[in-house]
Scaffold this active site. Structure first.
Site, PDB file in Angstrom:
ATOM      1  CG  HIS A   9      22.111  21.825  10.177  1.00  0.00           C
ATOM      2  ND1 HIS A   9      20.801  23.177  10.484  1.00  0.00           N
ATOM      3  CD2 HIS A   9      21.414  22.266   9.044  1.00  0.00           C
ATOM      4  CE1 HIS A   9      19.809  23.763   9.852  1.00  0.00           C
ATOM      5  NE2 HIS A   9      19.986  23.178   8.641  1.00  0.00           N
ATOM      6  CE1 TYR A  19      19.025  27.529  17.784  1.00  0.00           C
ATOM      7  CE2 TYR A  19      17.803  27.936  19.233  1.00  0.00           C
ATOM      8  CZ  TYR A  19      18.030  27.117  18.724  1.00  0.00           C
ATOM      9  OH  TYR A  19      17.682  25.551  19.056  1.00  0.00           O
ATOM     10  N   PRO A  55      11.121  25.255  24.745  1.00  0.00           N
ATOM     11  CG  PRO A  55       9.925  26.248  22.541  1.00  0.00           C
ATOM     12  CD  PRO A  55       9.597  26.301  24.302  1.00  0.00           C
TER      13      PRO A  55
HETATM   14  C1  PHB Z   1      11.946  24.868  14.775  1.00  0.00           C
HETATM   15  O1  PHB Z   1      12.572  23.795  13.971  1.00  0.00           O
HETATM   16  O2  PHB Z   1      10.659  24.084  14.912  1.00  0.00           O
HETATM   17  C2  PHB Z   1      12.928  24.589  16.529  1.00  0.00           C
HETATM   18  C3  PHB Z   1      14.310  24.575  16.259  1.00  0.00           C
HETATM   19  C4  PHB Z   1      14.863  24.385  17.656  1.00  0.00           C
HETATM   20  C5  PHB Z   1      14.452  25.010  18.304  1.00  0.00           C
HETATM   21  C6  PHB Z   1      13.268  25.139  18.550  1.00  0.00           C
HETATM   22  C7  PHB Z   1      12.219  24.708  17.284  1.00  0.00           C
HETATM   23  O3  PHB Z   1      14.995  25.098  19.730  1.00  0.00           O
END
Ligand code: PHB
Ligand code: APR
Length: 397
Positions: free
Chosen positions: A77, A205, A297
């Site tokens: 990406h 996001y 995360p």
């Molecule tokens: C995921 O693909 O599980 C994932 C991707 C980006 C993040 C957190 C989780 O910031």
């Protein structure tokens, strides 16, 4: 295989990505190590975790000789999108920071590492219970564990604590020898895994009035999606239909129409926490990965930090056993912490920018203003891109 190894150079506690990768790197550096894991291999492989790899992480996996499937199945990406007020803004990661990220599930990395270790014949004990560290400050450390009802003891030079946040290694260090830093966020992430083609090409996001949402993927036929939820929520309260309905509302029109109510194959709620312990070394015991730090995360840094820790640790152990010096062992903690705190700051910033924090109107205004600035300023986008793709891995001098 019940091993009767009574002596080795490094005992690695934990067969998550940190422990298995360290095992692989040490194996290739001809340093003897045994991996002790409390759970079964099947259980370890069954855990669903994230999957966005920094370029530095891909390079370490190449260096470890476990990148073949990653190259075949990983998805590169060059950008990521931020959703805000019904619009999506692309952050051109590669154009701004000269590097990209690769989408490849942590479960797949764990599988590749497990297979490589099995193929090498290097010793691992799964379902090793009651792992305990002894004589850590004596210069002659020992580790004991119970396997199939029998007690085993291993003497070693070093112990690598790769046993995660709830492991035994960090708690084996006297509390007065450690400084702990923590932030717990007042919400969780409800995640769903579903076998449906992703209607998005890059991760999205979304910061919406209703809360955060993330559109991610595992492959051309599998999506991984999240919504911010109250910490006290339980999975049973969230039917698939309710999840997808909420996800659509937060993603906004452009994406919502393309989202189908796919049946979830995994659904779970995870709390969000920032956590760091200092130092990462206590005599012959070295902490790495989640045993030493947790990031929320939102910045996709958890796995990447674990990889950089064990890369630095393997370099330090290699230098020690090649009789070069103990300096890298002495520098290990400081070297890791420099990178850890930068990833903690970025993950905290992403979390603060993209979630709804109840009852703080001023913080909301700051959030909105900072997002508008991000979308208008190439300098701000460059800073975000640089951190998202990962700061370069320093090589041992
Ligand atoms: C995921 O693909 O599980 C994932 C991707 C980006 C993040 C957190 C989780 O910031
Ligand atoms: N004895 C033996 N093994 C243990 C013990 C113990 N007392 N306690 C925990 N373990 C094992 C766990 O069962 C787990 O398999 O240690 C392993 C730790 O693995 P992870 O929690 O995956 O941690 P780490 O390898 O550091 O990986 C960090 O995982 O949680 C994600 O976001 C995080 O991506 C990051 C990555």
């Amino acid at each position: 295989m019940t091993s009767r190894v009574t002596r080795t150079q490094v005992v690695i506690v934990g067969a998550g990505p940190a422990g298995l990768l360290l095992g692989q790197l040490l194996q290739r550096a001809s340093i003897d190590a045994i991996v002790l894991e409390r759970r079964s291999a099947g259980y370890v492989l069954g855990r669903i975790r994230a999957g966005v790899l920094e370029q530095g992480t891909v390079q370490v996996l190449e260096h470890a000789g476990v990148a073949e499937r990653l190259h075949a199945e990983g998805i590169r990406h060059d950008g990521v999108e931020i959703g805000f007020r019904g619009r999506r803004h692309r952050i051109a990661l590669h154009a701004l920071a000269g590097r990209s990220v690769t989408v490849y599930g942590q479960t797949e990395i764990t599988r590749d590492l497990m297979e490589a270790r099995a193929a090498s014949g290097a010793p691992s004990v799964y379902e090793a219970e009651d792992v305990a560290l002894h004589d850590i400050t004596s210069g002659a450390p020992r580790v004991t564990y119970v396997h199939e009802g029998e007690l085993h003891e291993i003497s070693c030079d070093f112990v690598a604590g790769c046993d995660g946040y709830h492991g035994v290694c960090r708690s084996s260090i006297p509390a007065d020898k450690l400084a702990t830093y923590e932030r717990v966020y007042p919400f969780g992430w409800l995640g769903v895994l579903a076998d449906v083609p992703p209607p998005w090409n890059e991760l999205i996001y979304a910061n919406s009035e209703r809360g955060f949402a993330l559109a991610s993927l595992r492959s051309a036929t599998r999506v991984r999606c999240y919504v911010q939820c109250p910490l006290e929520d339980r999975v049973e309260q969230w039917s698939d239909a309710r999840f997808w309905d909420e996800f659509r509302r937060r993603m906004g029109e452009g994406i919502a129409d393309a989202v189908v109510n796919a049946p979830s194959i995994e659904k779970s709620i995870a709390p969000l926490r920032s956590f760091v312990v200092e130092p990462l070394r206590y005599g012959p015991l070295f902490l790495a990965g989640d045993a030493a730090h947790i990031v929320p995360p939102t910045g996709a840094k958890g796995l990447n930090l674990a990889v950089s820790d064990v890369f630095y640790l393997h370099e330090a152990l290699r230098d020690y056993y090649r009789g070069r010096s103990e300096r890298a062992l002495d520098d290990y903690s400081v070297r890791c912490l420099r990178r850890i705190w930068r990833a903690e700051r970025f993950s905290w910033w992403m979390t603060r920018q993209l979630h709804q924090f109840p009852g703080d109107a001023f913080a909301r205004k700051m959030q909105e203003t900072e997002l508008e600035y991000l979308f208008e300023s190439e300098a701000a986008q460059k800073s975000m891109a640089e951190n998202y793709v990962g700061l370069p891995l320093e090589r041992a001098t």
